[in-house]
Structures are given as C-alpha cells and as structure tokens.
Design a protein around this motif. Sequence first.
Motif, short mmCIF file in Angstrom:
data_model
loop_
_atom_site.label_atom_id
_atom_site.label_comp_id
_atom_site.label_asym_id
_atom_site.label_seq_id
_atom_site.Cartn_x
_atom_site.Cartn_y
_atom_site.Cartn_z
N GLN A 41 0.83 -1.21 0.00
CA GLN A 41 0.00 0.00 0.00
C GLN A 41 0.87 1.26 0.00
OE1 GLN A 41 -0.47 2.35 2.77
NE2 GLN A 41 -1.85 3.52 1.48
N ARG A 47 -5.49 1.72 -2.11
CA ARG A 47 -6.24 1.49 -0.87
C ARG A 47 -6.35 -0.04 -0.76
NH1 ARG A 47 -12.62 2.88 -0.04
NH2 ARG A 47 -12.85 1.81 1.96
N VAL A 48 -5.87 -0.60 0.34
CA VAL A 48 -5.84 -2.06 0.49
C VAL A 48 -6.84 -2.48 1.57
CG1 VAL A 48 -4.44 -4.07 1.07
CG2 VAL A 48 -3.44 -2.20 -0.25
N VAL A 69 -3.94 -0.21 6.42
CA VAL A 69 -4.63 -1.28 5.70
C VAL A 69 -5.93 -1.54 6.44
CG1 VAL A 69 -4.55 -3.73 5.08
CG2 VAL A 69 -2.51 -2.30 4.84
#
Length: 169
Positions: A41, A47-48, A69
Amino acid sequence: MDILLVDGYNIIGAWPELRKLKNTNLSHARDRLIEKMAEYQGYTGYRVIIVFDALYVKGLEKLYHQHKVEVIFTKENESADERIEKLAIQLNNRRTQVHVATSDYTEQWAIFGQGALRISARELLNEVNMIHKKIEKSVKEIHEYKPASRIPLSKDVEEFFEKLRRGKQ
C-alpha cells in the motif's frame, strides 16, 4: 483511485511463507500478510482492504485499520467471497478501479462480472517481492550516499578523522 481487495485466507494458503506460518500460528500469518500489504500500500498508493471470513475466527463482524490497511472479519455466516463481491459492487465507479487478489477460480469469475480486475495469489506475491527488492535497493542507495558528517568533507579528510576516531593514527 485503485483499490485492492485481498481474500486473506486464500492468500495465506497460497503463499509458501504464510502457509508454513499458518500451520504453527494463524494469527502470526494474518499479521505477516497485513505487514506485507501495508508495504504494498505504501509503495503503490492503492487502498488495500483485506477480508478474512469467519471460518477460522468465530464471533461478530469486525473492521479495523492496521498500518493504513483496512482489515475486515466477516459475520459468522458470511464468506470472504461474498463480502468481496459486495465491496466490488459498492466501490466500483468511474474514478475507481477495483482489483481482487484471490486464486479462487469461482471468485475470479464473479468479480469479473462486477467490473473488477483479478490478481492471482502468485501474481500478487511476485509483485510484493519486486516491490520489496525496489525498497531495499532505495534504502541501500540512501545509506551509501548518506554523508557520515553534517559538514561536507573530502574523502581524505573523512578517512583521517575516522582513523583518529578509532585511535589508529
């Protein structure tokens, strides 16, 4: 904006390091996946969101952030695949490209129908390893070119001071 949805247990089961860790301590395997995805990320800017289903962890639905995350544990009767499909529908729009990391063939076809792109576990592992090598190289270069002193000195003067410091005059 790019969003990466990760089928947590699918990736853990597919990556050799995490699979081995899962056999001894599932919690550590999850934490290691989160760390790797945080690095991903940070490097990619994606965007994870990692989704773990309630198969291994019973209880209420849970959402939290760790290292930027997003981590989701689904409800008890909801699979990670179902949640990922819902998220793919919710998050996909003209400005957003959703990518789903899973090696579950059925899930891959389902997310194609939602307009998301798929990344297999192996492809994601290769990408994560490549990013890790690039980060290591950048850190190494920074350390190589980092001056030992705040005052710019010639190489000869640096060596002289280093000998003095070590008492080797």
